[in-house]
Enzyme design. Structure first.
Site, PDB file in Angstrom:
ATOM      1  N   ALA A  10      42.766  63.644  84.200  1.00 23.23           N
ATOM      2  CA  ALA A  10      42.450  62.629  83.187  1.00 23.23           C
ATOM      3  C   ALA A  10      42.825  61.215  83.592  1.00 23.23           C
ATOM      4  O   ALA A  10      42.481  60.268  82.897  1.00 23.23           O
ATOM      5  CB  ALA A  10      43.157  62.981  81.874  1.00 23.23           C
ATOM      6  N   ARG A  15      44.881  52.026  90.702  1.00 22.68           N
ATOM      7  CA  ARG A  15      45.222  51.543  92.037  1.00 22.68           C
ATOM      8  C   ARG A  15      44.133  51.837  93.069  1.00 22.68           C
ATOM      9  O   ARG A  15      44.158  51.299  94.179  1.00 22.68           O
ATOM     10  CB  ARG A  15      46.549  52.165  92.488  1.00 22.68           C
ATOM     11  CG  ARG A  15      47.755  51.671  91.672  1.00 22.68           C
ATOM     12  CD  ARG A  15      48.978  52.523  91.922  1.00 22.68           C
ATOM     13  NE  ARG A  15      49.391  52.474  93.310  1.00 22.68           N
ATOM     14  CZ  ARG A  15      50.290  53.323  93.850  1.00 22.68           C
ATOM     15  NH1 ARG A  15      50.824  54.276  93.107  1.00 22.68           N
ATOM     16  NH2 ARG A  15      50.612  53.203  95.116  1.00 22.68           N
ATOM     17  N   THR A  81      52.346  64.100  80.841  1.00 20.82           N
ATOM     18  CA  THR A  81      51.845  65.353  81.415  1.00 20.82           C
ATOM     19  C   THR A  81      51.918  66.520  80.435  1.00 20.82           C
ATOM     20  O   THR A  81      51.031  67.380  80.422  1.00 20.82           O
ATOM     21  CB  THR A  81      52.624  65.693  82.692  1.00 20.82           C
ATOM     22  OG1 THR A  81      54.031  65.588  82.431  1.00 20.82           O
ATOM     23  CG2 THR A  81      52.240  64.744  83.825  1.00 20.82           C
ATOM     24  N   TYR A 348       9.327  66.412 112.375  1.00 18.84           N
ATOM     25  CA  TYR A 348       9.815  66.611 111.013  1.00 18.84           C
ATOM     26  C   TYR A 348       9.169  67.862 110.438  1.00 18.84           C
ATOM     27  O   TYR A 348       7.931  67.972 110.378  1.00 18.84           O
ATOM     28  CB  TYR A 348       9.472  65.409 110.118  1.00 18.84           C
ATOM     29  CG  TYR A 348       9.748  65.700 108.671  1.00 18.84           C
ATOM     30  CD1 TYR A 348      11.062  65.784 108.201  1.00 18.84           C
ATOM     31  CD2 TYR A 348       8.711  65.924 107.772  1.00 18.84           C
ATOM     32  CE1 TYR A 348      11.331  66.078 106.868  1.00 18.84           C
ATOM     33  CE2 TYR A 348       8.966  66.206 106.433  1.00 18.84           C
ATOM     34  CZ  TYR A 348      10.280  66.289 105.992  1.00 18.84           C
ATOM     35  OH  TYR A 348      10.542  66.591 104.682  1.00 18.84           O
ATOM     36  N   ASN A 359       6.022  77.964 118.880  1.00 24.91           N
ATOM     37  CA  ASN A 359       6.411  76.722 119.545  1.00 24.91           C
ATOM     38  C   ASN A 359       5.776  75.552 118.804  1.00 24.91           C
ATOM     39  O   ASN A 359       4.554  75.518 118.588  1.00 24.91           O
ATOM     40  CB  ASN A 359       5.947  76.707 121.000  1.00 24.91           C
ATOM     41  CG  ASN A 359       6.470  75.493 121.748  1.00 24.91           C
ATOM     42  OD1 ASN A 359       7.557  75.517 122.315  1.00 24.91           O
ATOM     43  ND2 ASN A 359       5.688  74.419 121.749  1.00 24.91           N
TER      44      ASN A 359
END
Length: 450
Positions: A10, A15, A81, A348, A359
């Site tokens: 929570a 910071r 806490t 791609y 191949n």
């Protein structure tokens, strides 16, 4: 005995200097709280409760992607806490197993440590995780006598003798769920911070005729993340440990310090990982596969004996069968590459299924997106796709079929057929010279301002 996890997530994390909740910052491509989930998963918990506060909707959405059975509890006020743990009460109503309280910003507590805590519960009512600190600083201190944990003293409330103790509190607690909530009900906030400390339950347990003890772990397990510097340090710690684990498991890393793993990366024995390989989330590489240098993998499965790279990208849904080859500057997305099939150069392949022994020539593209929908390309066994083929999906190329180089394939190709789909070449004698002369003349005139 059944187990439940209560993960406290929570905190705002001011910071971190971020708009994101602290626990959504990532280590090893996983949010911080996911590491606590991962450690607790080995206990096969019956329930998992995630207590959220600041940015709770974002944290809940991230949690649902990991495990949609997680129960979310909300802490609307940050009162300490003990108050945070109390928010899990409703989610665990009627649950009479052990509850483990973990922290969403403490990613390195191990499964073994949690197992040790559960084991200690066999002889004590409350178990607290402690560590011997090299620099105890402002940690809470564990006041013990032998195996008995008498109380926990927060640094702000400790006297000089208590501050000299080096056994410190990690905050991780294990107790029977109903016992835990009963003890929390008795917690007050008569302390220097005016908060409801979870640590007070130790003294309250003794007052209620119950017992408490401490289990210890290495200090490194208790590292909490509060700043970007600590986040970067945690990433380094994780990567170092994961590389060592891979080497111990029989994986070859030719330049370990250049390989980056995710939390859930799996690499099998005798696989070879070359330098500068990055593993995103949800990657499995089986034994004897080789991932060559500068490749990036995420959400994919690479089977035994397959090779990838160098400079390849495997995106989510890429499935490489045994002994498949994906080469340099190839991208694979949501596609199965068959056993022994080769896709070796500048290609791609997206939304496709390619059979065994095929191949695929250089420069081939599956044109899978029409601007609104994705479409599938299917290529059969032992086919040969000529270089620079455009496969405009939805399209199928059959077994043993071929496409001519430079073709744009828009229709299905039958088994054994050769598809040629390109304009007939026409040579105009002398036209190149005349064209260049015209262009050069135009350029001179433009330079003269004519």
């Amino acid at each position: 005995m059944t187990t439940a996890l209560i993960i406290l997530a929570a905190g705002q994390g001011s910071r971190m200097n971020s708009d994101l909740p602290k626990v959504l910052h990532e280590v090893a491509n996983a949010p911080l709280f996911a590491h606590a989930l991962n450690a607790g998963a080995s206990l096969e918990p019956e329930k998992t409760v995630l207590v959220v506060g600041h940015g709770g909707d974002l944290v809940e959405a991230a949690a649902r992607k990991i495990d949609d059975t997680i129960v979310i509890a909300h802490q609307t006020e940050q009162l300490g806490t003990a108050h945070a743990v109390a928010q899990a009460r409703a989610a665990l109503a009627g649950f009479d197993g052990d509850a483990l309280v973990l922290y969403g910003d403490t990613p390195f507590v191990t499964s073994q440590t949690l197992t040790n805590m559960i084991a200690a519960r066999a002889t004590h009512d409350v178990v607290v995780l402690g560590f011997d600190a090299a620099d105890a600083g402002r940690y809470g201190r564990l006041v013990t006598s032998g195996e008995t944990l008498e109380r926990i003293v927060e640094y702000k409330d400790a006297n000089d003798a208590e501050r000299a103790i080096t056994l410190c509190n990690s905050g991780v607690v294990c107790a029977n769920a109903q016992t835990l909530f009963a003890l929390i009900d008795a917690v007050g906030n008569d302390n220097a911070s005016g908060e409801y400390y979870l640590t007070d339950i130790v003294e309250l347990a003794w007052s209620a005729g119950k017992t408490a003890t401490a289990v210890t772990c290495d200090e490194a397990e208790t590292l909490g993340i509060n700043t970007r510097v600590e986040l970067a340090r945690a990433e380094g710690i994780f990567q170092t440990a994961k590389r060592a684990e891979a080497l111990d498991n029989g994986v070859t890393l030719t330049a370990p310090e250049t390989v980056f793993f995710s939390l859930d990366t799996y690499v099998g024995r005798d696989a070879i990982i070359e330098p500068n390989v990055v593993f995103g989330p949800n990657v499995t590489v089986e034994s004897t596969a080789r991932i060559r240098a500068f490749s990036h993998l995420e959400g994919c499965h690479v089977s035994m004996g397959a090779t990838v790279g160098p400079y390849a990208r495997l995106r989510p849904g890429a499935e490489l069968s045994n002994n498949a080859h994906v080469g340099n500057f190839v991208e694979i997305k949501n596609a199965r590459i068959g056993e022994g099939t080769k896709v070796n150069h500048l290609t791609y392949i997206g939304d496709a299924d390619i059979g065994d022994g095929t191949n695929v020539g250089a420069g081939t593209i599956t044109c899978n997106y029409d601007g609104v929908f994705k479409h599938k390309t299917t290529i059969g066994r032992n086919a040969f796709i000529g270089s620079n083929t455009m496969l405009v999906a939805p399209v199928t190329v059959g077994d043993d079929a071929m496409t001519a180089s430079g073709s744009v394939i828009t229709s299905h190709v039958e088994d054994g057929a050769l598809a040629i789909a390109r304009a007939k070449q026409v040579n105009k004698a002398g036209l190149a010279i005349r064209l260049f002369e015209k262009l050069k003349s135009a350029k001179k005139n433009a330079q003269k301002g004519l």
